[in-house]
Design an enzyme around this catalytic site. Structure first.
Site, PDB file in Angstrom:
ATOM      1  N   ASP A  51      23.168 -27.426  -0.102  1.00  0.00           N
ATOM      2  CA  ASP A  51      24.266 -26.553   0.322  1.00  0.00           C
ATOM      3  C   ASP A  51      23.733 -25.185   0.723  1.00  0.00           C
ATOM      4  O   ASP A  51      23.391 -24.365  -0.125  1.00  0.00           O
ATOM      5  CB  ASP A  51      25.283 -26.425  -0.822  1.00  0.00           C
ATOM      6  CG  ASP A  51      26.423 -25.462  -0.498  1.00  0.00           C
ATOM      7  OD1 ASP A  51      26.531 -25.035   0.673  1.00  0.00           O
ATOM      8  OD2 ASP A  51      27.204 -25.143  -1.409  1.00  0.00           O
ATOM      9  N   GLU A 130      -2.079  -5.713  -0.526  1.00  0.00           N
ATOM     10  CA  GLU A 130      -2.512  -5.190  -1.832  1.00  0.00           C
ATOM     11  C   GLU A 130      -1.259  -4.853  -2.637  1.00  0.00           C
ATOM     12  O   GLU A 130      -0.788  -3.716  -2.636  1.00  0.00           O
ATOM     13  CB  GLU A 130      -3.386  -3.955  -1.651  1.00  0.00           C
ATOM     14  CG  GLU A 130      -4.651  -4.183  -0.841  1.00  0.00           C
ATOM     15  CD  GLU A 130      -5.427  -2.897  -0.610  1.00  0.00           C
ATOM     16  OE1 GLU A 130      -4.922  -1.807  -0.992  1.00  0.00           O
ATOM     17  OE2 GLU A 130      -6.531  -2.959  -0.040  1.00  0.00           O
ATOM     18  N   GLU A 132       1.143  -4.011  -5.686  1.00  0.00           N
ATOM     19  CA  GLU A 132       1.151  -3.353  -6.993  1.00  0.00           C
ATOM     20  C   GLU A 132       2.438  -3.707  -7.726  1.00  0.00           C
ATOM     21  O   GLU A 132       3.450  -4.031  -7.109  1.00  0.00           O
ATOM     22  CB  GLU A 132       1.042  -1.837  -6.821  1.00  0.00           C
ATOM     23  CG  GLU A 132      -0.243  -1.408  -6.121  1.00  0.00           C
ATOM     24  CD  GLU A 132      -0.221   0.049  -5.665  1.00  0.00           C
ATOM     25  OE1 GLU A 132      -1.292   0.570  -5.335  1.00  0.00           O
ATOM     26  OE2 GLU A 132       0.864   0.654  -5.613  1.00  0.00           O
ATOM     27  N   GLU A 212      -3.555   0.192 -12.170  1.00  0.00           N
ATOM     28  CA  GLU A 212      -3.266   1.132 -11.098  1.00  0.00           C
ATOM     29  C   GLU A 212      -3.014   2.537 -11.660  1.00  0.00           C
ATOM     30  O   GLU A 212      -3.066   2.765 -12.861  1.00  0.00           O
ATOM     31  CB  GLU A 212      -2.075   0.661 -10.258  1.00  0.00           C
ATOM     32  CG  GLU A 212      -2.460   0.143  -8.864  1.00  0.00           C
ATOM     33  CD  GLU A 212      -3.183   1.179  -8.021  1.00  0.00           C
ATOM     34  OE1 GLU A 212      -3.016   2.387  -8.238  1.00  0.00           O
ATOM     35  OE2 GLU A 212      -3.941   0.764  -7.111  1.00  0.00           O
ATOM     36  N   GLU A 220      -2.592  -3.978 -10.189  1.00  0.00           N
ATOM     37  CA  GLU A 220      -2.800  -4.498  -8.842  1.00  0.00           C
ATOM     38  C   GLU A 220      -3.747  -5.681  -8.922  1.00  0.00           C
ATOM     39  O   GLU A 220      -4.760  -5.640  -9.628  1.00  0.00           O
ATOM     40  CB  GLU A 220      -3.386  -3.434  -7.917  1.00  0.00           C
ATOM     41  CG  GLU A 220      -3.627  -3.914  -6.492  1.00  0.00           C
ATOM     42  CD  GLU A 220      -4.132  -2.809  -5.572  1.00  0.00           C
ATOM     43  OE1 GLU A 220      -5.036  -3.089  -4.749  1.00  0.00           O
ATOM     44  OE2 GLU A 220      -3.631  -1.664  -5.670  1.00  0.00           O
ATOM     45  N   HIS A 269      -0.011  -1.887   0.382  1.00  0.00           N
ATOM     46  CA  HIS A 269      -0.799  -1.588   1.576  1.00  0.00           C
ATOM     47  C   HIS A 269      -1.205  -2.917   2.212  1.00  0.00           C
ATOM     48  O   HIS A 269      -1.707  -3.810   1.532  1.00  0.00           O
ATOM     49  CB  HIS A 269      -2.042  -0.784   1.215  1.00  0.00           C
ATOM     50  CG  HIS A 269      -1.747   0.446   0.406  1.00  0.00           C
ATOM     51  ND1 HIS A 269      -2.623   0.946  -0.538  1.00  0.00           N
ATOM     52  CD2 HIS A 269      -0.661   1.261   0.382  1.00  0.00           C
ATOM     53  CE1 HIS A 269      -2.096   2.030  -1.091  1.00  0.00           C
ATOM     54  NE2 HIS A 269      -0.909   2.233  -0.553  1.00  0.00           N
ATOM     55  N   ARG A 339      -6.191   8.511   3.030  1.00  0.00           N
ATOM     56  CA  ARG A 339      -5.181   7.633   2.445  1.00  0.00           C
ATOM     57  C   ARG A 339      -3.772   8.210   2.510  1.00  0.00           C
ATOM     58  O   ARG A 339      -2.837   7.567   2.068  1.00  0.00           O
ATOM     59  CB  ARG A 339      -5.562   7.315   0.988  1.00  0.00           C
ATOM     60  CG  ARG A 339      -6.812   6.478   0.881  1.00  0.00           C
ATOM     61  CD  ARG A 339      -7.313   6.273  -0.541  1.00  0.00           C
ATOM     62  NE  ARG A 339      -8.572   5.559  -0.542  1.00  0.00           N
ATOM     63  CZ  ARG A 339      -8.694   4.237  -0.655  1.00  0.00           C
ATOM     64  NH1 ARG A 339      -7.622   3.497  -0.771  1.00  0.00           N
ATOM     65  NH2 ARG A 339      -9.873   3.661  -0.649  1.00  0.00           N
ATOM     66  N   GLU A 358      -4.997  -0.767   8.241  1.00  0.00           N
ATOM     67  CA  GLU A 358      -4.260  -0.811   6.974  1.00  0.00           C
ATOM     68  C   GLU A 358      -2.955  -0.026   7.146  1.00  0.00           C
ATOM     69  O   GLU A 358      -2.980   1.198   7.287  1.00  0.00           O
ATOM     70  CB  GLU A 358      -5.086  -0.206   5.840  1.00  0.00           C
ATOM     71  CG  GLU A 358      -4.361  -0.214   4.502  1.00  0.00           C
ATOM     72  CD  GLU A 358      -5.090   0.586   3.434  1.00  0.00           C
ATOM     73  OE1 GLU A 358      -4.697   0.510   2.257  1.00  0.00           O
ATOM     74  OE2 GLU A 358      -6.053   1.314   3.776  1.00  0.00           O
ATOM     75  N   ARG A 360       0.022   1.435   5.413  1.00  0.00           N
ATOM     76  CA  ARG A 360       0.154   1.808   4.007  1.00  0.00           C
ATOM     77  C   ARG A 360       1.608   1.989   3.556  1.00  0.00           C
ATOM     78  O   ARG A 360       1.864   2.227   2.382  1.00  0.00           O
ATOM     79  CB  ARG A 360      -0.645   3.086   3.740  1.00  0.00           C
ATOM     80  CG  ARG A 360      -2.136   2.883   3.893  1.00  0.00           C
ATOM     81  CD  ARG A 360      -2.923   4.158   3.674  1.00  0.00           C
ATOM     82  NE  ARG A 360      -2.774   4.726   2.354  1.00  0.00           N
ATOM     83  CZ  ARG A 360      -3.422   4.312   1.269  1.00  0.00           C
ATOM     84  NH1 ARG A 360      -4.265   3.292   1.345  1.00  0.00           N
ATOM     85  NH2 ARG A 360      -3.233   4.917   0.114  1.00  0.00           N
TER      86      ARG A 360
END
Length: 470
Positions: A51, A130, A132, A212, A220, A269, A339, A358, A360
């Protein structure tokens, strides 16, 4: 693995039950279970009915019949079921037309990969998330017409330094100092190791695990990068394993982006690269060792970032993480090593095979099939239209003057803002019939009515602190 091989595995491992799993629209695994004797080769072709009207964001009750079609390559022995159980991820189809269902998130991801191939740009999109999360010892929350609260606790929490724990041994992690003290300050090492080993036993390729930055059990565990659909499948298994290992030890895990006030939130990330055959397409002689194609890909990510966040950061809580001061990238810029930029170019290795972008901004509350697909579609648009990403920003963004910051666009300040951006900018997602208008419209409607409005209409506990005496 083929259907014949799945049936042989069931006989070899004396499997008694088959657990059939699929993704609902917002991003939670759903399942039902059949006796192993009901699984034969025809089921892999014909599917099994269920369903669809009871699944969030799916069919209306007058068109509710749907099919789950098990995918044999996803077969895995369940490490938590008492009865020997084999699980498989399923695709969703219409029982009359046998067409893949547009709102099946896994179908969106499969179409995104096929669209990449059809463009001739590349044939493989690799994704490396990555994720967390927080491991808590206790959680309580409630919202009624006359009451609203949440309470979370952790043996590691800084707020427990003065608690009588009979005895309290100290070693409480201060805010933003959870990266990476050894035990006994890190009290979750054995638990994370068990999570890691269970993932490996289930066929996931784990790179590492660690505590972390946040206090109170932030963790992580990183997976080796993989193909887009496979990685989305793996992220669902990842969440399943992490939550169940924690529950086995009387603890609870949340992938909520910002469960703690005053400390780091949980991000995801996400690394992305395109390949053609054995050739990595993002390696070159440009900035940070990038190819021209990679720079255009960055241009696509940054141009469409506000809309993408409607999928990569899809909760109201997501925007309590995306604030300055907690490593969250609220400024839409790119940089090598920096970063605090929304797009970073990792510089760990000079190998062309490791060259990637990357992004982030994403967080682990997302539906990975939809989030990874939206990122890929933005990358493709950037490459096709040669979108210039502008100049890199290698300074510390948080040290820029107000005048310098005015030239740096920022992420949306709320889920409502991200959904508005998605409503205004989604043509790039519709190409190749990857995200259909039905998917976009339903996503915006569902998120607005069930999350944005649901929170907007309710008093917040802190409003009583601010306003009760006025």
């Amino acid at each position: 693995m083929t259907p014949k091989e799945v049936l042989a595995l069931c006989r070899e491992k004396d499997v008694k039950a088959i657990d059939l799993r699929f993704m609902d629209f917002p991003g939670l695994w759903q399942h039902f279970t059949i006796p192993v004797c009901k699984l034969d080769e025809d089921v892999f072709e014909d599917g099994l009915g269920f369903d669809g009207s009871s699944i969030r964001g799916w069919k209306a009750i007058n068109e509710s019949d749907m099919l789950v079609v098990p995918q044999p390559e996803t077969a895995s022995l369940d490490p938590f079921a008492e009865l020997p159980t084999l699980s498989m991820i399923c695709n969703i189809q219409d029982p009359i037309t046998r067409e893949d269902y547009t709102r099946d998130p896994r179908n969106v991801a499969r179409k995104a990969v096929n669209y990449l191939k059809s463009t001739g740009i590349g044939d493989t999109c690799y994704i490396g998330p990555e994720a967390e999360f927080f491991i808590f010892d206790d959680v309580r929350f409630e919202q009624t017409p006359s009451e609203g609260f949440y309470h979370i606790d952790s043996i590691e929490g800084q707020w427990n330094r003065g608690k009588d724990e009979g005895p309290n041994l100290g070693y409480k992690l201060r805010h933003k100092e959870g990266y990476f003290p050894v035990p006994p300050a890190d009290q979750m090492m054995d638990l994370r190791n068990e999570m890691m080993q269970t993932m490996i036993d289930c066929g996931l390729d784990v790179e590492c695990q660690h505590h972390e930055v946040g206090t109170a059990g932030q963790a992580e565990i990183d997976l080796q990068f993989g193909k887009l659909v496979d990685m989305a499948d793996n992220m669902m298994m990842y969440k399943y394993i992490v939550k169940n290992v924690a529950a086995r030890h009387g603890k609870t895990v949340t992938f909520m982006p910002k469960p703690l006030f005053g400390d780091n939130g949980s991000g995801m990330h996400t690394h992305i690269s395109l390949w053609k055959g054995e050739e990595p397409l993002f390696a070159g002689n440009g900035y940070a060792g990038l190819s021209e194609m990679a720079l255009y890909a960055i241009g696509g990510l940054l141009k469409h970032a506000s809309a993408i966040l409607g999928f990569t950061n899809p909760t109201t809580n997501s925007y309590k993480r995306l604030v300055p001061g907690f490593e969250a990238p609220v400024n839409l810029a790119y940089s090598q090593r920096n970063r605090s930029a929304a797009v970073r170019i990792p510089m760990y290795s000079a190998s062309p095979r490791s060259k990637r972008l990357e992004f982030r901004c994403p967080d682990p509350s997302c539906n990975p099939y939809l989030a990874f697909s939206a990122m890929l579609m933005a990358v493709i648009d950037g490459i096709q239209n040669k979108i210039d990403p502008g100049e890199p920003l290698d300074k510390d963004i948080y040290d820029l003057t107000p005048e310098e910051l005015t030239d740096v666009p920022q992420t949306p300040g709320s889920l409502a803002d991200a959904l508005s951006a998605l409503r205004a900018d989604h043509e790039f997602l519709l190409r190749g019939d990857v995200f259909t208008p039905d998917v976009i419209d339903t996503w915006i409607w569902y998120k607005t009515e069930n999350e944005v409005d649901a929170l907007r209409l309710r008093p917040h506990p802190y409003e009583f602190c601010m306003y009760y005496d006025i």
